[in-house]
Structures are given as C-alpha cells and as structure tokens.
Design a protein around this motif. Sequence first.
Motif, short mmCIF file in Angstrom:
data_model
loop_
_atom_site.label_atom_id
_atom_site.label_comp_id
_atom_site.label_asym_id
_atom_site.label_seq_id
_atom_site.Cartn_x
_atom_site.Cartn_y
_atom_site.Cartn_z
N GLU A 135 -36.22 -17.64 -7.05
CA GLU A 135 -35.10 -18.39 -7.23
C GLU A 135 -35.25 -19.24 -8.49
N TYR A 136 -35.01 -18.70 -9.68
CA TYR A 136 -35.17 -19.60 -10.98
C TYR A 136 -34.10 -20.33 -11.21
N TRP A 137 -33.15 -20.11 -10.44
CA TRP A 137 -31.90 -20.79 -10.77
C TRP A 137 -31.49 -22.31 -10.40
N HIS A 138 -32.80 -23.01 -9.74
CA HIS A 138 -32.53 -24.25 -9.26
C HIS A 138 -32.80 -25.42 -10.26
N PHE A 169 -29.71 -20.93 -20.57
CA PHE A 169 -30.56 -22.14 -20.19
C PHE A 169 -29.51 -23.51 -20.11
N ILE A 170 -29.55 -24.30 -18.93
CA ILE A 170 -28.72 -25.41 -18.91
C ILE A 170 -29.19 -26.62 -18.69
N PHE A 171 -29.19 -27.74 -19.61
CA PHE A 171 -29.54 -28.93 -19.16
C PHE A 171 -28.36 -29.66 -18.24
N ASN A 172 -28.99 -30.16 -17.09
CA ASN A 172 -27.94 -30.63 -16.11
C ASN A 172 -27.86 -32.19 -16.33
N ASP A 173 -27.17 -32.58 -17.03
CA ASP A 173 -26.88 -34.12 -17.50
C ASP A 173 -26.32 -34.53 -16.34
N ALA A 174 -26.17 -35.94 -16.09
CA ALA A 174 -25.14 -36.58 -15.27
C ALA A 174 -23.67 -36.35 -15.66
N ASP A 175 -23.33 -36.50 -16.98
CA ASP A 175 -22.07 -36.24 -17.50
C ASP A 175 -21.72 -34.72 -17.82
N ALA A 176 -22.45 -34.05 -17.97
CA ALA A 176 -22.04 -32.54 -18.11
C ALA A 176 -23.20 -31.75 -18.30
N ASN A 177 -23.06 -30.44 -18.02
CA ASN A 177 -23.72 -29.42 -18.59
C ASN A 177 -24.08 -28.98 -20.01
N ARG A 178 -25.19 -28.99 -20.32
CA ARG A 178 -25.23 -28.70 -21.87
C ARG A 178 -26.31 -27.40 -21.92
N THR A 179 -25.70 -26.43 -22.88
CA THR A 179 -26.24 -24.96 -22.77
C THR A 179 -27.02 -24.80 -23.85
N HIS A 198 -32.96 -29.33 -15.58
CA HIS A 198 -32.38 -28.09 -16.03
C HIS A 198 -32.54 -26.85 -15.21
N PHE A 199 -32.02 -25.94 -15.43
CA PHE A 199 -31.86 -24.74 -14.60
C PHE A 199 -31.66 -23.43 -15.44
N VAL A 200 -31.98 -22.35 -15.18
CA VAL A 200 -31.31 -21.06 -15.65
C VAL A 200 -30.30 -20.44 -14.69
N GLU A 201 -29.46 -20.13 -15.64
CA GLU A 201 -28.09 -19.69 -14.72
C GLU A 201 -28.64 -18.17 -14.26
#
Length: 233
Positions: A135-138, A169-179, A198-201
């Motif tokens: 489960e790499y997407w967490h 690859f997604i940075f899960n920032d408080a205001d937005a996701n950055r890819t 961060h997580f991987v989609e």
Amino acid sequence: MQALRNVGFHGCAPKRCGRVVMDGLVTSKEAEHLVELVESALSYGGSTGGASILDLHSGAMSKGNGFVNIYSYLKKKKLDQIFTDDDFLLYTQIKNRIRQAIATEFGILQENLYLTKPTFFSRMTNATAKTIHDEYWHVHVDKETYGSFFYTSLLYLTNHNIDYTGGRFIFNDADANRTVEPRTGRVSFFTSGSENPHFVEKVTSGTRYAVTVSFTCDKDQAIRDPTSEAFQD
Ligand SMILES: O=C(O)CCC(=O)C(=O)O
Ligand SMILES: [Fe+2]
C-alpha cells in the motif's frame, strides 16, 4: 520548515527550505541500466501485490507476501550472483551526484551528508495489495516512517503517462496537493520532516520504477556504499 530539528548536526541543517526537481543528473541510459538491474533481481521474487522493493544494501527483496535476502537466496539456490561491480559503481556514482546536488541546493557540505537506510528500488503496479507493504499510496512523512532520514531523494526510472498511468508523486500540503510528475532520469529531493508529507498516487496501468535514496546528517546512521562484498561470506 522545521530546520531546527537538525540542531546538533553541524553544517547539515538546510539553510533554506526547498523541494527540488532536477532533470539531467542521470541519463536515460543509466536509468535503463538500473531498470534492468532491478528487473533481473525481481525475476527471482517480487511481491504478489502491487509494490516490490529491492534494497541493495541489506539485500531485502519482496517475494510473495514477504521478503527474502536476495544475496542469501541466490546462494542457497546455488545460482550465480546477478549484480556486477559495474552495477554497484553506477549506483554509487549516481548517489554521489544526488548528494552533491542536495548539498548545493540546501547550502550545506556534502561531507556532512551520509547515505542511510533504507535506500531501495521500487516497482509499483496496479495489482491488488496483499499486505500493508503493497500500500504505497498512503500519506506519510519519511522521517517518521524511516527514522534516520534528513533528506529524501527519488530517482525516477520510467515515465508517467508513457510507461504507466497514475503513479504521480504528490506533496500533501495543508492548502493543496502539489505534484511531481515522474520522468525517466528525473530526480526529486526534499527535506524528510513533517514539512513534506507525501504519497504516491495509485498506478492505474503499466509499471513504475523508482529509487529512494536517503541521506542523514547523523554519522551513526550512515551506511557504506553497497559492493559485491554483500554476497560474500
Ligand atoms: O517513489 C516515490 O515517488 C515516493 C516513494 C516514497 O515516498 C518513499 O520511498 O518514501
Ligand atoms: Fe516517502
């Protein structure tokens, strides 16, 4: 950014925050070589689910629903060891290039940055997860997940939307996701603390290959470059 957590590690705390994406540090030919290396190892194993890893240092390789040590596995099966000195050399050269780039970008000395564990190749597909390791997407923070990381780097070995779909690859920032869009030879690096969750989609088709190369400022957590000694007694 929580640069203060690096207090005590003189000359290694980042002088500025940052997430850096670099193309051109690693050639497509080198990336292909690494894909061949990981594919040949995983032909002896590989996860039943969607995420397989290979750690050249410890020898850990996914197999079925667990892990084996590739070096002892091949030895036990009386098979030849599959990695050459050139493979290890390429890995080390690329690691040194990334370390230099991190040092330059964050204004620190590369002598104060040490390779740490785990550092591993990953192969991701859309196969149904069989264990938590698939489960790499967490969303996660590398310093919490892996302990010793101060700087995380990711080297991508295949292309999003060519070799596979999904898997960005997604940075899960408080205001937005950055890819960050993975491309062959692209290197992305960032500080490993809670400033960079961060997580991987999920991969939706095809096969995604990458390498996680991790660095620490703590000499006690340093590991040596992998060599063919790993498979000698
Ligand atoms: O492969 C990636 O893009 C990210 C992998 C990751 O987050 C990790 O290894 O901690
Ligand atoms: Fe991570």
